[in-house]
Write an enzyme that holds these catalytic residues in place. Structure first.
Site, PDB file in Angstrom:
ATOM      1  N   LYS A  96       0.885  -1.172   0.000  1.00  0.00           N
ATOM      2  CA  LYS A  96       0.000   0.000   0.000  1.00  0.00           C
ATOM      3  C   LYS A  96       0.916   1.213   0.000  1.00  0.00           C
ATOM      4  O   LYS A  96       1.454   1.602   1.028  1.00  0.00           O
ATOM      5  CB  LYS A  96      -0.885  -0.015   1.244  1.00  0.00           C
TER       6      LYS A  96
ATOM      7  N   GLU B 227      10.057   1.440  10.423  1.00  0.00           N
ATOM      8  CA  GLU B 227      11.083   2.427  10.086  1.00  0.00           C
ATOM      9  C   GLU B 227      10.414   3.783  10.221  1.00  0.00           C
ATOM     10  O   GLU B 227       9.635   4.177   9.360  1.00  0.00           O
ATOM     11  CB  GLU B 227      11.574   2.230   8.646  1.00  0.00           C
TER      12      GLU B 227
ATOM     13  N   CYS C 148      13.956  10.465   6.415  1.00  0.00           N
ATOM     14  CA  CYS C 148      13.901  10.053   7.825  1.00  0.00           C
ATOM     15  C   CYS C 148      15.277  10.163   8.465  1.00  0.00           C
ATOM     16  O   CYS C 148      15.410  10.486   9.634  1.00  0.00           O
ATOM     17  CB  CYS C 148      13.378   8.645   7.927  1.00  0.00           C
TER      18      CYS C 148
ATOM     19  N   GLU D 267      10.937  16.201  14.916  1.00  0.00           N
ATOM     20  CA  GLU D 267      11.273  16.030  13.508  1.00  0.00           C
ATOM     21  C   GLU D 267      10.478  17.022  12.673  1.00  0.00           C
ATOM     22  O   GLU D 267       9.249  17.003  12.694  1.00  0.00           O
ATOM     23  CB  GLU D 267      10.948  14.600  13.073  1.00  0.00           C
TER      24      GLU D 267
HETATM   25  P1  NAD Z   1       2.453   8.544   7.572  1.00  0.00           P
HETATM   26  O1  NAD Z   1       2.771   7.673   8.703  1.00  0.00           O
HETATM   27  O2  NAD Z   1       1.299   9.467   7.686  1.00  0.00           O
HETATM   28  O3  NAD Z   1       2.178   7.691   6.246  1.00  0.00           O
HETATM   29  C1  NAD Z   1       2.998   6.629   5.874  1.00  0.00           C
HETATM   30  C2  NAD Z   1       2.153   5.574   5.210  1.00  0.00           C
HETATM   31  O4  NAD Z   1       1.211   5.091   6.162  1.00  0.00           O
HETATM   32  C3  NAD Z   1       1.327   6.076   4.020  1.00  0.00           C
HETATM   33  O5  NAD Z   1       1.264   5.057   3.041  1.00  0.00           O
HETATM   34  C4  NAD Z   1      -0.039   6.283   4.622  1.00  0.00           C
HETATM   35  O6  NAD Z   1      -1.077   6.156   3.679  1.00  0.00           O
HETATM   36  C5  NAD Z   1      -0.092   5.169   5.632  1.00  0.00           C
HETATM   37  N1  NAD Z   1      -1.020   5.407   6.741  1.00  0.00           N
HETATM   38  C6  NAD Z   1      -1.447   6.592   7.254  1.00  0.00           C
HETATM   39  N2  NAD Z   1      -2.330   6.377   8.248  1.00  0.00           N
HETATM   40  C7  NAD Z   1      -2.470   5.041   8.361  1.00  0.00           C
HETATM   41  C8  NAD Z   1      -3.238   4.199   9.217  1.00  0.00           C
HETATM   42  N3  NAD Z   1      -4.059   4.695  10.151  1.00  0.00           N
HETATM   43  N4  NAD Z   1      -3.116   2.851   9.077  1.00  0.00           N
HETATM   44  C9  NAD Z   1      -2.288   2.327   8.158  1.00  0.00           C
HETATM   45  N5  NAD Z   1      -1.570   3.075   7.307  1.00  0.00           N
HETATM   46  C10 NAD Z   1      -1.641   4.419   7.412  1.00  0.00           C
HETATM   47  O7  NAD Z   1       3.791   9.297   7.276  1.00  0.00           O
HETATM   48  P2  NAD Z   1       4.084  10.325   6.130  1.00  0.00           P
HETATM   49  O8  NAD Z   1       3.557  11.648   6.561  1.00  0.00           O
HETATM   50  O9  NAD Z   1       3.609   9.789   4.845  1.00  0.00           O
HETATM   51  O10 NAD Z   1       5.677  10.306   6.109  1.00  0.00           O
HETATM   52  C11 NAD Z   1       6.430  11.107   6.945  1.00  0.00           C
HETATM   53  C12 NAD Z   1       6.975  10.348   8.126  1.00  0.00           C
HETATM   54  O11 NAD Z   1       7.555   9.097   7.724  1.00  0.00           O
HETATM   55  C13 NAD Z   1       8.084  11.085   8.812  1.00  0.00           C
HETATM   56  O12 NAD Z   1       7.875  11.058  10.201  1.00  0.00           O
HETATM   57  C14 NAD Z   1       9.345  10.324   8.442  1.00  0.00           C
HETATM   58  O13 NAD Z   1      10.389  10.429   9.316  1.00  0.00           O
HETATM   59  C15 NAD Z   1       8.858   8.944   8.289  1.00  0.00           C
HETATM   60  N6  NAD Z   1       9.720   8.181   7.369  1.00  0.00           N
HETATM   61  C16 NAD Z   1      10.574   7.248   7.879  1.00  0.00           C
HETATM   62  C17 NAD Z   1      11.428   6.536   7.077  1.00  0.00           C
HETATM   63  C18 NAD Z   1      12.371   5.522   7.631  1.00  0.00           C
HETATM   64  O14 NAD Z   1      12.917   4.751   6.895  1.00  0.00           O
HETATM   65  N7  NAD Z   1      12.631   5.478   8.912  1.00  0.00           N
HETATM   66  C19 NAD Z   1      11.397   6.746   5.711  1.00  0.00           C
HETATM   67  C20 NAD Z   1      10.526   7.686   5.204  1.00  0.00           C
HETATM   68  C21 NAD Z   1       9.678   8.398   6.050  1.00  0.00           C
END
Ligand code: NAD
Length: 482
Positions: free
Chosen positions: A180, A254, A288, A384
Site C-alpha cells: 500500500k 522504520e 527520515c 522532527e
Molecule cells: P504517515 O505515517 O502518515 O504515512 C505513511 C504511510 O502510512 C502512508 O502510506 C499512509 O497512507 C499510511 N497510513 C497513514 N495512516 C495510516 C493508518 N491509520 N493505518 C495504516 N496506514 C496508514 O507518514 P508520512 O507523513 O507519509 O511520512 C512522513 C513520516 O515518515 C516522517 O515522520 C518520516 O520520518 C517517516 N519516514 C521514515 C522513514 C524511515 O525509513 N525510517 C522513511 C521515510 C519516512
C-alpha cells in the site's frame, strides 16, 4: 524523456491483473511543483485489500510463485532490476512530477531502486540454514522460511526507493507481497508494478493504492497477513504495531529521526561542510535519516556557522528542473507544517535561502533555514521537522556531545567528524542509533548496509542481508534417526 512518461491509470495490481477499486472511487493527484491536479489514483477500500491478500495467499501457497526455486526467484528479481534501469529516465520524470523532488534526485532514486532488486536477487539463493549438534541419534536442521503473505506500507518521500527497500527482500525470500503506497506520491510505484507484472508470476506482488486511514488501516488489520513492514510516522507506526500484536504477527517499523552530526574541532571542515548542508537539503529535508542537528565544538562554532550561513543563503528552492538541488515540499500541509516550525522556532535564525522567482505560485516551496545556537532541549532541536531546517548546537566536551546527540526520543543515524582515531571509535560506540557514519554521512545511502532505528525511530532492520532475515522465520526440524 518527459514526453514518453506513462502516467498509470487509477487501478490496483491484484493477482497479476490491473483492476479498478471495487467502489469505483478515485483520489486526485497534485504535483507539488505547481499545485495542479494532473491525474487520479484508486481510492481503495477494505474489499480491495481483501482481494489483494487472497491473491497473495494463493500465489504463496499454490501458484507458480510457490514452485520457484530460490535461484529462479533471484533471476526474476535480477531481470526486474535491469528492466528498472531500462526505464529509469521515464520513471525518474514521473517521480519528479508526482513527488516534486529534483530530477537529479529522482534519477539517483531509480538507480538505487534497481540496486535493491539486484542485491536481493543475488541474495535469494544465499540464505542458508544450519545444522545444530544435538543428542546422539538426532539430526537437527534449522531452516529459514518465508513468513507467507507480507504487508508493506510506505511513505511518499522516496516512493520508488521505499518500494524497492521493502518489497525486494520479501520477494527474494519467497513471500508474496501486498503493497500500500502513500496517497501523496505513488505513481512510480504503480509504474514499477506494471514493469514487474511482465516478469513476476501473478500474485507475487500486489499493489493497492489509497488512503492510509482506509486502505492502509485495512491492510494492517487484515487477519490474512503474516508479517507487516511499515515505513512512515511514529504515530502511525505505533498503531501498526498494536494491530500486529492483535494479529500475533511480527513487524518492522522504520519511523522518523532527528539525527545528529557531531563536528569536533579537529575535523576536516572542507570535507564536512558540503555534507552537513546536503544532509538536510537533500530531498527537501524529507528524509527520515536527514542530518537535522549539527553539534559543533565551541572553539570552531563561529567559523563553521559563518560558512554554513553562506551555503544556506545560496540555496534556492526551485521547480525540479535540471540543476535544481531543492525542490518543493510534498504538499500544502507539509509546507504549512515546516513554515510553522520556522516561524515559531525557539532559537535565533542564522540564515534563510530563497524561493526562485520563476517557481510557480501554487507550488509548495520553502526556503531553507539555519538556526543557532539552539538549546539541545528546544522544540526545534527535539521534534522532527521533515523539511530543510538545520539546527546548530554548540558543545564543549566529548561527553557533552554524546549526551546531546543521544538526547532525543529518536535514534536512527549519527555522523561524527574528527581526525582522532580513538575518538572515532569511542563516540561511534556511544551513539544510541542504528547507523553511524564517521567523516561522512549517508542519509539513506547504501543498499548493502543494514538500516533502522531504536526507540521512536522504530525497530527491525531493512537493507543489507539483515532484511532477508527480517522477511523470514526460523523453523527447527528435529529428526530422530536412531
Ligand atoms: P504517515 O505515517 O502518515 O504515512 C505513511 C504511510 O502510512 C502512508 O502510506 C499512509 O497512507 C499510511 N497510513 C497513514 N495512516 C495510516 C493508518 N491509520 N493505518 C495504516 N496506514 C496508514 O507518514 P508520512 O507523513 O507519509 O511520512 C512522513 C513520516 O515518515 C516522517 O515522520 C518520516 O520520518 C517517516 N519516514 C521514515 C522513514 C524511515 O525509513 N525510517 C522513511 C521515510 C519516512
Amino acid at each position: 524523456m518527459a514526453s514518453n512518461m506513462r502516467i498509470p491509470d487509477p487501478l490496483n495490481l491484484i493477482g497479476g491483473q490491473w483492476v479498478p477499486p471495487r467502489s469505483g472511487k478515485t483520489l486526485e493527484v497534485v504535483s507539488p511543483i505547481d499545485g495542479e491536479v494532473f491525474t487520479r489514483i484508486a481510492d481503495s477500500g477494505a474489499e480491495d485489500i481483501d482481494a489483494a491478500v487472497a491473491a497473495a495467499r494463493s500465489a504463496f501457497e499454490e501458484g507458480e510463485w510457490s514452485r520457484l526455486t530460490a535461484a529462479e526467484r533471484g533471476r526474476l528479481l535480477l531481470r526486474f532490476s535491469q528492466a528498472i534501469l531500462d526505464n529509469a529516465e521515464e520513471l525518474a520524470q514521473l517521480e519528479t512530477r508526482d513527488n516534486g523532488k529534483p530530477i537529479a534526485q529522482s534519477r539517483a532514486d531509480m538507480t538505487v531502486t534497481a540496486r535493491y532488486f539486484e542485491f536481493y536477487g543475488g541474495g535469494a539463493d544465499k540464505v542458508h540454514g544450519d545444522v545444530i549438534p544435538f543428542l546422539n541419534g538426532y539430526n537437527v536442521q534449522m531452516t529459514r522460511e518465508p513468513h507467507g503473505v507480507t504487508g508493506h506500507i510506505i511513505p511518499w518521500n522516496y516512493p520508488a526507493q521505499m518500494f524497492g527497500r521493502s518489497v525486494a527482500a520479501a520477494l527474494a525470500m519467497g513471500n508474496a507481497a501486498v503493497m500500500k503506497p502513500a496517497e501523496d506520491a505513488c505513481l512510480s510505484v504503480l509504474r514499477l508494478g506494471e514493469i514487474a507484472n511482465a516478469i513476476l508470476p501473478p500474485g507475487a506482488l500486489n499493489i493497492v493504492a489509497g488512503r492510509g486511514e482506509v486502505a492502509g488501516k485495512a491492510l494492517s488489520q487484515h487477519r490474512g497477513i503474516d508479517f507487516i513492514s511499515f515505513t512512515g510516522s511514529p504515530e502511525v507506526g505505533q498503531m501498526i504495531q498494536i494491530e500486529a500484536a492483535r494479529n500475533f504477527i511480527g513487524c518492522t517499523l522504520e519511523l522518523g529521526g532527528k539525527s545528529p552530526q557531531i563536528v569536533f574541532e579537529d575535523a576536516d571542515l572542507d570535507a564536512a561542510l558540503p555534507v552537513l548542508a546536503n544532509a538536510i537539503i537533500q530531498n527537501g529535508g524529507q528524509t527520515c535519516s536527514a542530518g537535522a542537528r549539527v553539534l559543533v565544538q565551541r572553539s570552531i562554532y563561529d567559523s563553521l556557522m559563518a560558512r554554513l550561513k553562506e551555503r544556506f543563503e545560496a540555496v534556492e528552492a526551485s521547480p525540479s528542473e535540471e540543476g535544481a538541488i531543492l525542490g518543493p515540499l510534498i504538499s500544502a500541509r507539509q509546507k504549512r507544517r515546516v513554515e510553522g516550525y520556522i516561524d515559531n522556532a525557539d532559537a535565533p535564525l542564522v540564515a534563510r535561502g530563497r524561493v526562485a522567482e520563476h517557481a510557480p505560485k501554487g507550488g509548495y516551496y520553502v526556503a531553507p533555514a539555519l538556526f543557532g545556537p539552539v538549546a539541545p532541549d528546544a522544540r526545534i532541536a527535539q521534534e522532527e521537522v521533515f523539511g530543510p531546517v538545520l539546527v546548530a548546537i554548540p558543545f564543549d566536551t566529548e561527553a557533552e556531545a554524546i549526551r546531546i546527540a543521544n538526547g532525543t526520543e529518536y535514534g536512527l543515524v549519527a555522523g561524527i567528524w574528527t581526525r582522532d582515531g580513538g575518538r572515532q571509535h569511542r563516540v561511534a560506540k556511544a551513539m544510541r542509533c542504528g547507523q553511524v557514519f564517521v567523516n561522512g554521512y549517508g542519509a539513506g545511502g547504501g543498499v548493502e548496509l543494514p538500516f533502522g532505528g531504536i526507540r521512536k525511530s522504530g525497530h527491525g532492520r531493512e537493507k543489507g542481508f539483515e532484511a532477508l532475515y527480517e522477511f523470514s522465520t526460523i523453523k527447527t526440524i528435529v529428526i530422530n534417526h536412531g
